[in-house]
Design a protein around this motif. Structure first.
Motif, PDB file in Angstrom:
ATOM      1  N   PHE A 170      33.772  33.569  -8.348  1.00  0.00           N
ATOM      2  CA  PHE A 170      34.355  34.889  -8.108  1.00  0.00           C
ATOM      3  C   PHE A 170      33.692  35.569  -6.916  1.00  0.00           C
ATOM      4  O   PHE A 170      34.359  36.099  -6.025  1.00  0.00           O
ATOM      5  CB  PHE A 170      34.207  35.747  -9.373  1.00  0.00           C
ATOM      6  CG  PHE A 170      34.512  37.201  -9.143  1.00  0.00           C
ATOM      7  CD1 PHE A 170      35.826  37.637  -8.967  1.00  0.00           C
ATOM      8  CD2 PHE A 170      33.490  38.142  -9.064  1.00  0.00           C
ATOM      9  CE1 PHE A 170      36.104  38.960  -8.743  1.00  0.00           C
ATOM     10  CE2 PHE A 170      33.762  39.472  -8.836  1.00  0.00           C
ATOM     11  CZ  PHE A 170      35.079  39.889  -8.674  1.00  0.00           C
ATOM     12  N   PHE A 171      32.346  35.503  -6.871  1.00  0.00           N
ATOM     13  CA  PHE A 171      31.670  36.160  -5.753  1.00  0.00           C
ATOM     14  C   PHE A 171      31.935  35.433  -4.438  1.00  0.00           C
ATOM     15  O   PHE A 171      31.988  36.065  -3.379  1.00  0.00           O
ATOM     16  CB  PHE A 171      30.171  36.300  -6.032  1.00  0.00           C
ATOM     17  CG  PHE A 171      29.872  37.440  -6.944  1.00  0.00           C
ATOM     18  CD1 PHE A 171      30.145  38.741  -6.569  1.00  0.00           C
ATOM     19  CD2 PHE A 171      29.332  37.230  -8.209  1.00  0.00           C
ATOM     20  CE1 PHE A 171      29.889  39.802  -7.411  1.00  0.00           C
ATOM     21  CE2 PHE A 171      29.068  38.288  -9.057  1.00  0.00           C
ATOM     22  CZ  PHE A 171      29.349  39.576  -8.656  1.00  0.00           C
TER      23      PHE A 171
ATOM     24  N   VAL B  70      35.060  36.926  -3.402  1.00  0.00           N
ATOM     25  CA  VAL B  70      34.814  38.274  -2.862  1.00  0.00           C
ATOM     26  C   VAL B  70      34.314  38.181  -1.428  1.00  0.00           C
ATOM     27  O   VAL B  70      34.755  38.931  -0.545  1.00  0.00           O
ATOM     28  CB  VAL B  70      33.796  39.031  -3.742  1.00  0.00           C
ATOM     29  CG1 VAL B  70      33.323  40.290  -3.041  1.00  0.00           C
ATOM     30  CG2 VAL B  70      34.404  39.375  -5.087  1.00  0.00           C
TER      31      VAL B  70
ATOM     32  N   LYS C 189      25.569  38.825   1.336  1.00  0.00           N
ATOM     33  CA  LYS C 189      25.286  39.135  -0.076  1.00  0.00           C
ATOM     34  C   LYS C 189      26.118  38.310  -1.038  1.00  0.00           C
ATOM     35  O   LYS C 189      25.592  37.527  -1.831  1.00  0.00           O
ATOM     36  CB  LYS C 189      25.532  40.618  -0.326  1.00  0.00           C
ATOM     37  CG  LYS C 189      24.384  41.481   0.148  1.00  0.00           C
ATOM     38  CD  LYS C 189      24.575  42.897  -0.302  1.00  0.00           C
ATOM     39  CE  LYS C 189      25.066  43.745   0.844  1.00  0.00           C
ATOM     40  NZ  LYS C 189      24.064  43.943   1.888  1.00  0.00           N
ATOM     41  N   SER C 190      27.445  38.466  -0.958  1.00  0.00           N
ATOM     42  CA  SER C 190      28.292  37.798  -1.937  1.00  0.00           C
ATOM     43  C   SER C 190      28.157  36.287  -1.829  1.00  0.00           C
ATOM     44  O   SER C 190      28.135  35.581  -2.834  1.00  0.00           O
ATOM     45  CB  SER C 190      29.745  38.196  -1.718  1.00  0.00           C
ATOM     46  OG  SER C 190      29.846  39.588  -1.783  1.00  0.00           O
TER      47      SER C 190
ATOM     48  N   THR D 179      25.556  34.562  -0.864  1.00  0.00           N
ATOM     49  CA  THR D 179      24.300  34.114  -1.464  1.00  0.00           C
ATOM     50  C   THR D 179      24.440  34.049  -2.970  1.00  0.00           C
ATOM     51  O   THR D 179      24.170  33.019  -3.588  1.00  0.00           O
ATOM     52  CB  THR D 179      23.161  35.093  -1.118  1.00  0.00           C
ATOM     53  OG1 THR D 179      23.244  35.410   0.242  1.00  0.00           O
ATOM     54  CG2 THR D 179      21.827  34.497  -1.443  1.00  0.00           C
ATOM     55  N   LEU D 180      24.884  35.160  -3.573  1.00  0.00           N
ATOM     56  CA  LEU D 180      24.954  35.182  -5.028  1.00  0.00           C
ATOM     57  C   LEU D 180      25.968  34.152  -5.528  1.00  0.00           C
ATOM     58  O   LEU D 180      25.724  33.460  -6.518  1.00  0.00           O
ATOM     59  CB  LEU D 180      25.328  36.574  -5.529  1.00  0.00           C
ATOM     60  CG  LEU D 180      25.112  36.736  -7.027  1.00  0.00           C
ATOM     61  CD1 LEU D 180      23.631  36.693  -7.349  1.00  0.00           C
ATOM     62  CD2 LEU D 180      25.726  38.012  -7.551  1.00  0.00           C
TER      63      LEU D 180
END
Lengths: 356, 113
Positions: free
Chosen positions: B17-18, B21, B41-42, B44-45
């Protein structure tokens, strides 16, 4: 540049040719004094690498004892030049400089030394060729050149160094070699499974780690080998910091997902500048990367401790200036006492109050 | 499915999902700097969660060890890469959208007086 008198300044640091540099400086000052008939002063200055409010007692004591030793040597040299009972032609002064700021590159050191020289009317600087403040990276101008550019008369002390026998491609010592070698060897074994007993694997591991160490040890380690206890404490505190950072990262991603998937795209991009109260390669890198990973902020540029940050979502700037991350990074690298510090916003207001 | 597999599946699904995103963010956000937020950010996560999910399935093996190493390296390299791109953009004087001025030259470069 005022060069009244014939005072001499000697930047002092731990180096193997320091003793002979002192002799040379004293001879120069004595010569100038006898020629002009006026007493000269030799200033021995120790450019500090710490800041006065972050004082590491051991570093201060080491600096002071080195300066004491230097003055004693200089007095001995002067006695030899003029004889015990003659009136002295040369005075000595010593002190630590640059404690109020974070000095980093050869240019920073030259600034600090140059300012002291200007304030005391010194025009001539004797440098020790093996004293390399701020390192001797080939892309940087050397300390001597930086000083010469500032208009000083720079004399390099004619001292000879012992040649050191080195491993090919490196100028690292045995402890550094051992550290990098063991780290890369353990990493190799870890990738191959923890309990490798196959002699072939062990041999390839040794060869690989050897090549890595010989070629990259200089890049992997910069400056002096850190003390084990300091590193240990930092690692323990880093382990405490990691869950907090993970939580922040989770929040950052939920916030970003909300913004990105929202039909109206509610962003408020802005550029924020601030000075962080951390310094040194590791702490600044940690803070910069932590900023990038936490809600709505992205580190754009860092020079010394000045951060340029891009904030994307509305509250990001406030969060950043609250200074939570900065406190955490200070906690990791400087210990618990250092974590209590005014937030960047309060510091910003303070300085604005002082010089409106 | 064992409970462990359920946890792993949740990790991989949330990670994906990330990842999505991040992709949507790169397309929708207006300028280079904002897009880097999504990328750093997204992304990486997303990758970290997916890798962690796989590590959970594999259990305590050499393979999961390697995945853990990958997670650690992603945490270090991903923000560094984003920073490098942002900095390059700043050096090229790429104008960001929004409030605040970008100082194209820093105090340090203007000379130490």
């Amino acid at each position: 540049m005022v060069a009244d008198g014939h005072d001499v300044l000697v930047p002092v640091g731990d180096s193997e040719t320091l003793r002979r540099t002192v002799t040379y400086a004293v001879e120069q000052a004595h010569e100038a004094a006898t020629e002009s008939g006026v007493a000269t002063t030799v200033h021995f200055v120790f450019p500090a690498r710490w800041r006065i409010f972050e004082t590491d007692r051991a570093a201060v004591d080491a600096a002071n004892s080195l300066l004491d030793r230097v003055v004693t040597w200089a007095a001995e040299d002067l006695d030899e030049l003029i004889g015990e009972d003659e009136p002295p032609t040369v005075d000595f002064e010593s002190g630590t400089i640059g404690t109020g700021e974070y000095v980093f590159s050869p240019a920073d050191f030259a600034d600090v030394v140059g300012r002291y020289a200007d304030a005391n009317g010194v025009g001539r600087i004797v440098v020790d060729p093996s004293f390399r403040p701020g390192g001797s990276a080939p892309i940087l101008r050397s300390f001597e050149e930086e000083l010469a550019n500032r208009g000083f008369d720079v004399l390099e002390a004619p001292v000879t160094r012992r040649t050191r026998r080195r491993l090919p491609f490196t100028d690292i010592g045995a402890p550094e070699f051992a550290l990098v070698f063991s780290t890369s060897f353990l990493f190799y074994l870890a990738l191959g499974g923890w309990l490798v007993t196959d002699p072939y694997e062990l041999l390839t591991g040794v060869v690989t780690a050897g090549v890595v160490t010989l070629t990259l040890a200089r890049v992997a380690l910069k400056g002096q080998l850190p003390k084990l206890r300091v590193v240990g404490m930092s690692v323990v505190r880093l382990a405490l910091y990691t869950p907090i950072l993970l939580w922040e990262i989770a929040k950052a991603n939920v916030a970003l997902a909300y913004v990105v998937l929202h039909p109206r795209l509610p962003i408020d991009p802005r550029v924020v500048e601030f000075d962080a109260a951390v310094w040194g390669d590791m702490p600044v890198t940690t803070l910069a990367n932590s900023i990038t990973l936490t809600p709505g902020t992205l580190t754009v540029d860092v020079s010394r401790q000045h951060f340029l940050v891009h904030a994307l979502i509305p509250d990001a700037e406030d969060d950043l200036l609250e200074g939570t991350l900065e406190r955490l990074v200070r906690f990791v690298f400087y210990g618990r006492e250092s974590a209590r510090i005014a937030s960047p916003r309060e510091r910003l207001e303070d300085t604005e109050g002082e010089n409106p | 499915m064992t409970p462990l597999e359920i946890v792993a599946t949740v990790f991989v699904v949330v990670g994906t999902f990330f990842g999505l995103v991040a992709t949507v963010g790169i397309i929708r956000l207006p300028d280079l700097y904002s897009r880097l937020h999504a990328a750093s950010k997204s992304d990486t996560l997303g990758s970290v969660l997916s890798l962690a999910g796989l590590a959970i399935v594999l259990g305590l093996t050499t393979e999961s060890m390697k995945l853990v190493f990958l997670v650690v390296f992603l945490f270090v390299t991903s923000p560094t890469a984003a920073h490098a791109i942002a900095r390059a953009a700043k050096e090229e004087e790429v104008e960001p959208i929004g409030e605040g001025e970008v100082p194209w030259t820093t105090d340090q470069e203007e000379g130490n007086s």
